[in-house]
Write a protein that holds these residues in place. Structure first.
Motif, PDB file in Angstrom:
ATOM      1  N   VAL A  81       0.841  -1.190   0.000  1.00  0.00           N
ATOM      2  CA  VAL A  81       0.000   0.000   0.000  1.00  0.00           C
ATOM      3  C   VAL A  81       0.878   1.242   0.000  1.00  0.00           C
ATOM      4  O   VAL A  81       1.965   1.259   0.577  1.00  0.00           O
ATOM      5  N   GLU A  82       0.392   2.271  -0.654  1.00  0.00           N
ATOM      6  CA  GLU A  82       1.024   3.594  -0.644  1.00  0.00           C
ATOM      7  C   GLU A  82       0.271   4.440   0.368  1.00  0.00           C
ATOM      8  O   GLU A  82      -0.969   4.449   0.384  1.00  0.00           O
ATOM      9  N   VAL A  83       0.999   5.147   1.224  1.00  0.00           N
ATOM     10  CA  VAL A  83       0.389   5.951   2.273  1.00  0.00           C
ATOM     11  C   VAL A  83       0.713   7.424   2.037  1.00  0.00           C
ATOM     12  O   VAL A  83       1.871   7.795   1.826  1.00  0.00           O
ATOM     13  N   GLY A  84      -0.321   8.244   2.064  1.00  0.00           N
ATOM     14  CA  GLY A  84      -0.148   9.684   2.007  1.00  0.00           C
ATOM     15  C   GLY A  84      -0.714  10.326   3.263  1.00  0.00           C
ATOM     16  O   GLY A  84      -1.662   9.810   3.859  1.00  0.00           O
ATOM     17  N   SER A  85      -0.120  11.432   3.666  1.00  0.00           N
ATOM     18  CA  SER A  85      -0.696  12.221   4.752  1.00  0.00           C
ATOM     19  C   SER A  85      -0.410  13.692   4.476  1.00  0.00           C
ATOM     20  O   SER A  85       0.212  14.033   3.472  1.00  0.00           O
ATOM     21  N   LYS A  86      -0.911  14.543   5.353  1.00  0.00           N
ATOM     22  CA  LYS A  86      -0.831  15.984   5.117  1.00  0.00           C
ATOM     23  C   LYS A  86      -0.475  16.717   6.400  1.00  0.00           C
ATOM     24  O   LYS A  86      -0.822  16.278   7.494  1.00  0.00           O
ATOM     25  N   TRP A  87       0.167  17.849   6.213  1.00  0.00           N
ATOM     26  CA  TRP A  87       0.446  18.759   7.317  1.00  0.00           C
ATOM     27  C   TRP A  87      -0.067  20.138   6.909  1.00  0.00           C
ATOM     28  O   TRP A  87      -0.297  20.419   5.742  1.00  0.00           O
ATOM     29  N   GLY A  88      -0.253  21.014   7.881  1.00  0.00           N
ATOM     30  CA  GLY A  88      -0.675  22.382   7.578  1.00  0.00           C
ATOM     31  C   GLY A  88      -1.958  22.776   8.259  1.00  0.00           C
ATOM     32  O   GLY A  88      -2.279  23.962   8.364  1.00  0.00           O
ATOM     33  N   TYR A  89      -2.719  21.802   8.726  1.00  0.00           N
ATOM     34  CA  TYR A  89      -3.873  22.026   9.597  1.00  0.00           C
ATOM     35  C   TYR A  89      -3.663  21.225  10.868  1.00  0.00           C
ATOM     36  O   TYR A  89      -3.118  20.119  10.825  1.00  0.00           O
ATOM     37  N   ARG A  90      -4.125  21.769  11.975  1.00  0.00           N
ATOM     38  CA  ARG A  90      -4.116  21.045  13.248  1.00  0.00           C
ATOM     39  C   ARG A  90      -5.545  20.715  13.639  1.00  0.00           C
ATOM     40  O   ARG A  90      -6.445  21.537  13.458  1.00  0.00           O
ATOM     41  N   TYR A  91      -5.738  19.534  14.196  1.00  0.00           N
ATOM     42  CA  TYR A  91      -7.052  19.189  14.732  1.00  0.00           C
ATOM     43  C   TYR A  91      -7.169  19.821  16.114  1.00  0.00           C
ATOM     44  O   TYR A  91      -6.364  19.557  17.012  1.00  0.00           O
ATOM     45  N   VAL A  92      -8.176  20.659  16.307  1.00  0.00           N
ATOM     46  CA  VAL A  92      -8.363  21.359  17.587  1.00  0.00           C
ATOM     47  C   VAL A  92      -9.782  21.149  18.126  1.00  0.00           C
ATOM     48  O   VAL A  92     -10.236  21.876  19.001  1.00  0.00           O
ATOM     49  N   GLY A  93     -10.468  20.129  17.608  1.00  0.00           N
ATOM     50  CA  GLY A  93     -11.871  19.917  17.979  1.00  0.00           C
ATOM     51  C   GLY A  93     -12.090  19.219  19.305  1.00  0.00           C
ATOM     52  O   GLY A  93     -13.241  19.092  19.748  1.00  0.00           O
ATOM     53  N   GLU A  94     -11.010  18.745  19.940  1.00  0.00           N
ATOM     54  CA  GLU A  94     -11.086  18.111  21.260  1.00  0.00           C
ATOM     55  C   GLU A  94     -12.108  16.968  21.315  1.00  0.00           C
ATOM     56  O   GLU A  94     -12.715  16.715  22.336  1.00  0.00           O
ATOM     57  N   TRP A  95     -12.273  16.301  20.177  1.00  0.00           N
ATOM     58  CA  TRP A  95     -13.169  15.144  20.075  1.00  0.00           C
ATOM     59  C   TRP A  95     -14.609  15.499  20.462  1.00  0.00           C
ATOM     60  O   TRP A  95     -15.358  14.709  21.014  1.00  0.00           O
ATOM     61  N   ARG A  96     -15.009  16.721  20.108  1.00  0.00           N
ATOM     62  CA  ARG A  96     -16.368  17.183  20.402  1.00  0.00           C
ATOM     63  C   ARG A  96     -17.115  17.451  19.101  1.00  0.00           C
ATOM     64  O   ARG A  96     -16.564  17.993  18.152  1.00  0.00           O
TER      65      ARG A  96
END
Length: 318
Positions: A81-96
Motif C-alpha cells: 500500500v502507498e500511504v499519504g498524509s498531510k500537514w498544515g492544519y491542526r485538529y483542535v476539535g477536542e473530540w467534540r
C-alpha cells in the motif's frame, strides 16, 4: 478500470465530526475513540480486500494517522500500500461534535517541522507522500523559500512532496505549484484536488500536472455526500446526476466516482467511505465505463465554482 485506482481517505473516519452528509445514520452515537478506531480498521479491511492500495490521512483528521498506523501494525504482511498524509492544519476539535473550531491552518516552517515529526513518530517509514494541506492562493507554501528548502530536504529522504488544494481557485494553485523548483528540480510532484461532477473546474490544470509527471489524486468525488445515495440535495446539478444514475442503473456514488476515474489524468480517486458497504460500493465504480455523451452532458451542467465552494463552506460539522 482497476480497483487499485480507488484510494481510501480517512477524513470522515478519524474524528467524530465532519461535513459529509448522513453521519447521523452512518455513525449513530458510536463516535468514541475506540468506536472510530474499530470502524476505521473494518473499513480499511474491506477496502484492502476490494483492491484499494492507496490510503490517505492528515494531521488534522483527528486520530486518522494513529488509526492507520495501528491497522498497518496489525497487518505486517501488507507491504503493497502507498500511504499519504498531510500537514498544515491542526485538529483542535477536542473530540467534540459541538466544537466552535475543528481545525486550524498554519503553513509555516515551524508548523511543518512540528507536524512532520509527529507524522514520522506515528507512520514511520510507511509514509510515501506528504502534502501541504489545502493550499490556496495566499498560502505561504507558494512563496516561502525557507519552507521550500525544508520540503526539499524531506524529498531527499525519499518522501514525495505534494500539495492539496481547495476553493474556487484550485487551477491557479496547481499551476503555481508546478512552477516551484528547488535546486532546479520540481518540488511538488503530487497534487490532491477536489474534482467532481458538480465542480470540475480544476480539470485542465490537472491534465497539465499529469502531463508534467505529477501524480494527481482526486478528493471529494462524491462532493461530501451530495452525490451519494440518500444525499438529500435538491440542487439542479445534483438532480441531473441522480437522474443519469437512475437511467444507467447504477448507484449515484458509483457514477460520480466512475466519472473521476474516467479522467485520464487521475492517478487515484479517493473514497471517503465510513462504512464497509460504502467502500465496497465506491470501489465497484471501477467496473463502469460511462457513455461519453452522458459524461459530457453532466459536466456541462456543473455548478459555478464560486457557488459550489460557498455552499461547501456553509455545511455543518456533524
Amino acid at each position: 478500470m482497476n480497483a487499485d485506482r480507488v484510494g481510501l481517505g480517512l477524513a470522515a473516519l478519524g474524528r467524530p465530526a465532519y461535513i459529509t452528509s448522513g453521519r447521523s445514520s452512518d455513525l449513530g452515537t458510536g463516535r468514541s475513540v475506540d468506536d472510530l478506531r474499530e470502524r476505521t480498521h473494518a473499513v480499511l479491511d474491506a477496502a484492502y480486500a476490494a483492491g484499494v492500495r492507496y490510503l490517505d490521512a492528515a494531521r488534522s483528521y483527528g486520530r486518522a494517522e494513529e488509526f492507520l498506523a495501528g491497522w498497518l501494525a496489525a497487518h505486517p504482511e501488507i507491504d503493497d500500500v502507498e500511504v499519504g498524509s498531510k500537514w498544515g492544519y491542526r485538529y483542535v476539535g477536542e473530540w467534540r461534535l459541538d466544537a466552535d473550531v475543528h481545525e486550524r491552518k498554519e503553513h509555516s516552517v515551524r508548523a511543518f517541522h512540528e507536524q512532520r515529526a509527529a507524522t514520522a513518530a506515528t507512520l514511520g517509514d510507511r509514509l510515501g507522500i506528504y502534502y501541504v494541506h489545502s493550499v490556496t492562493p495566499e498560502s505561504a507554501a507558494l512563496t516561502d523559500p525557507a519552507l521550500h528548502r525544508a520540503l526539499a530536504d524531506l524529498r531527499r529522504t525519499g518522501v514525495r512532496v505534494g500539495a492539496s488544494t481547495s476553493g474556487p481557485h484550485q487551477a491557479e494553485v496547481v499551476r503555481r505549484v508546478l512552477d516551484i523548483t528547488v535546486d532546479g528540480t520540481p518540488l511538488f510532484t503530487a497534487v490532491q484536488c477536489t474534482w467532481n461532477l458538480l465542480e470540475p473546474s480544476v480539470g485542465p490544470a490537472l491534465a497539465d500536472a499529469a502531463a508534467a509527471g505529477t501524480l494527481v489524486v482526486v478528493k471529494e468525488a462524491v462532493a461530501n455526500g451530495r452525490l451519494a445515495p440518500g444525499g438529500g440535495d435538491a440542487a439542479p446539478a445534483v438532480k441531473a446526476v441522480t437522474a443519469a444514475a437512475e437511467q444507467l442503473g447504477v448507484p449515484v456514488d458509483q457514477l460520480a466516482i466512475a466519472a473521476a476515474l474516467a479522467q485520464p489524468w487521475a492517478w487515484r480517486v479517493l473514497s471517503g467511505a465510513v462504512t464497509v458497504e460504502q467502500v465496497r460500493s465506491n470501489v465497484a465504480a471501477a467496473r463502469h465505463q460511462l457513455p461519453v455523451d452522458v459524461l459530457q452532458d453532466l459536466l456541462a451542467d456543473a455548478e459555478d465554482a464560486d457557488d459550489y465552494w460557498a455552499a461547501r463552506a456553509r455545511r455543518t460539522w456533524a
